[in-house]
Design an enzyme around this catalytic site. Structure first.
Site, PDB file in Angstrom:
ATOM      1  N   GLU A  19       9.562  -7.153  -2.974  1.00 11.41           N
ATOM      2  CA  GLU A  19       9.486  -8.571  -2.512  1.00 11.41           C
ATOM      3  C   GLU A  19      10.383  -8.809  -1.420  1.00 11.41           C
ATOM      4  OE1 GLU A  19       8.594 -11.827  -5.207  1.00 11.41           O
ATOM      5  OE2 GLU A  19       7.691 -10.365  -6.718  1.00 11.41           O
ATOM      6  N   GLY A  20      10.454  -7.710  -0.562  1.00 17.95           N
ATOM      7  CA  GLY A  20      11.624  -7.941   0.652  1.00 17.95           C
ATOM      8  C   GLY A  20      12.773  -6.923   0.354  1.00 17.95           C
ATOM      9  N   TRP A  65       2.462   0.088  -6.634  1.00 16.45           N
ATOM     10  CA  TRP A  65       3.448  -0.419  -7.278  1.00 16.45           C
ATOM     11  C   TRP A  65       2.942  -2.065  -7.675  1.00 16.45           C
ATOM     12  CZ3 TRP A  65       6.508   2.965  -8.761  1.00 16.45           C
ATOM     13  CH2 TRP A  65       6.542   4.156  -8.141  1.00 16.45           C
ATOM     14  N   SER A 118       6.990  -2.908   3.779  1.00 12.58           N
ATOM     15  CA  SER A 118       7.647  -3.816   4.517  1.00 12.58           C
ATOM     16  C   SER A 118       6.850  -4.338   5.989  1.00 12.58           C
ATOM     17  CB  SER A 118       9.109  -3.485   4.948  1.00 12.58           C
ATOM     18  OG  SER A 118       9.852  -3.215   3.903  1.00 12.58           O
ATOM     19  N   GLU A 124       0.981  -1.064   0.039  1.00 17.09           N
ATOM     20  CA  GLU A 124      -0.122  -0.010   0.038  1.00 17.09           C
ATOM     21  C   GLU A 124       0.989   1.139   0.001  1.00 17.09           C
ATOM     22  OE1 GLU A 124      -4.010  -1.988   2.370  1.00 17.09           O
ATOM     23  OE2 GLU A 124      -2.796  -0.230   3.157  1.00 17.09           O
ATOM     24  N   ARG A 138      37.358  -4.148 -27.655  1.00 19.65           N
ATOM     25  CA  ARG A 138      37.809  -2.960 -27.433  1.00 19.65           C
ATOM     26  C   ARG A 138      39.208  -2.795 -27.155  1.00 19.65           C
ATOM     27  NH1 ARG A 138      36.333   2.591 -27.982  1.00 19.65           N
ATOM     28  NH2 ARG A 138      36.986   3.689 -25.984  1.00 19.65           N
TER      29      ARG A 138
END
Length: 403
Positions: A382-383, A181, A157, A152, A287
């Protein structure tokens, strides 16, 4: 009488060193595992890689419904679930799929993770038979996209502090609140929404066409740009009694879903790291500075060696956790271990790869900066790092430092 001497293995039988698989991890995979990996890699190479830089720059994921159906057709959606049109793949096979999809882009892996490990997993594990029959076959085929509403605006968390609330009105439920989100939100046909009730936290299946439900898309992101991210708004959404997931009450429901999704991140983050590392290796070999490829200088080789060590340690860790999950032995604390380590190391690999590419490392011509910015979201969703550190801290000491 002397004992016979042990025969020495012939060096000619040893496989050559493979720079792309320095630890020989592929030897741990069976033909079915390799087939899943190759299918996902081929799909991503054909359908995502030619377009992903443009999608990322535009901040869009066009054709998401078509992509969803294609992912369904190759068995990527809810692939570790059994029945209802799901592939019934092993945990390792699901992990390999996550790795290959995130090697293309974290947004694509997020689409698959939210669909399968969050929305479908919640229905499969906690839903009624009628709910499973109604939603899962269409979701497995990619015809219905799902989302998962837990976070929310004021509670990330600490989901126990959520304000979204469902109250009974006769036999119905009335759902009010906001979620933030939310991957897939504005294109979802069904949302799994977690809300407080008088009986505790419950999960609700909210069809997207429900009056009072809306999912405005979040714009102006600098991470996961090739992904649909939304807010969910429930303004007195009326739901029938059979909209609630009947088999769980409390935070155990959403947290078990998150643990399943975090497992996919353990693998997926290594896909982003691998793509960045391989880009750095290729660049270092071609490179030239001071008259020779920069890959021939000691400092560059030290960077490449250190990145290879962390990349393949992370893949080996993911494989180990996958075997534990397949054996029914994987613990939530072990998932935290994997997510904490692998995402953190993946970001460092991206950053180090960027230094090898120099100024070219910030160009979308190369995948490195895109993966680095995506992983900044993966690091905290997710944590967060801190939450997983505290999960492990509690497991190691027996002392709860969350509050």
């Amino acid at each position: 009488m002397s004992a016979p001497s042990a025969s020495k293995p012939s060096s000619s039988k040893r496989p050559p060193f493979d720079p792309r698989d320095p630890l020989g991890i592929d030897d741990l995979l069976d033909p079915e595992d390799l087939a899943v990996r190759d299918t996902m890699r081929s799909w991503a190479a054909d359908r995502v890689m030619p377009h992903i830089a443009e999608w990322y720059e535009r901040g869009e994921l066009p054709g998401i419904r078509e992509l969803s159906r294609e992912l369904g057709s190759i068995g990527a959606l809810g692939m570790s679930l059994k029945g209802y049109g799901c592939a019934g793949a092993t945990a390792v096979q699901y992990g390999l799929a996550c790795l290959e999809l995130e090697a293309a882009d974290s947004g694509i892996r997020s689409l698959v993770s939210v669909q399968g490990s969050l929305a479908m997993y919640a229905i499969h594990r906690f839903g009624s038979e009628e709910q499973k029959q109604r939603w899962l076959p269409g979701m497995a085929a990619g015809e219905i996209i799902g989302c998962f509403g837990l976070t929310e605006p004021d509670h990330g968390s600490d989901p126990a502090g959520m304000r979204t609330y469902a109250k009974r009105d006769g036999t119905d439920w009335v759902l009010t609140g906001r979620k933030m989100w939310i991957t897939n939100g504005s294109v979802a046909g069904v949302a799994v929404v977690w809300a407080r009730t008088d009986d505790g936290i419950r999960g609700f299946l909210v069809p997207a066409d429900s009056p009072g439900f809306s999912a405005p898309e979040i714009k102006h992101k600098w991470s996961l740009r090739a992904s649909v991210t939304s807010e969910l708004v429930m303004d007195g959404v009326r739901l029938p009694a059979d909209a609630v997931l009947p088999e769980v009450t409390g935070l155990r429901g959403p947290l078990s879903c998150l643990s399943h999704a975090r497992y996919g991140i353990v693998w997926g983050s290594m896909g982003a790291a691998r793509a960045s590392f391989e880009s750095a290796v290729d660049y270092a070999k071609s490179r030239e500075q001071f008259g020779r490829p920069i890959g021939g200088f000691q400092l560059t080789q030290a960077k490449l060696a250190d990145m290879a060590v962390e990349l393949h340690k992370g893949i080996l860790l993911a494989h180990h956790l996958g075997r534990r999950l397949d054996a029914g032995k994987l613990l939530p604390e072990q998932v935290s271990f994997g997510k904490l380590n692998n995402v953190r190391e993946a970001i460092e690999i991206c950053r180090t790869s960027r230094t090898i590419l120099g100024a070219n490392g910030i160009s979308l011509e190369y995948p490195v900066m895109r993966h680095a910015t995506n992983l900044e979201s993966v690091l905290t969703y997710e944590g967060t790092v801190e939450m997983h550190q505290l999960v492990l801290g509690k497991a190691l000491t027996g002392l709860d430092a969350f509050r």
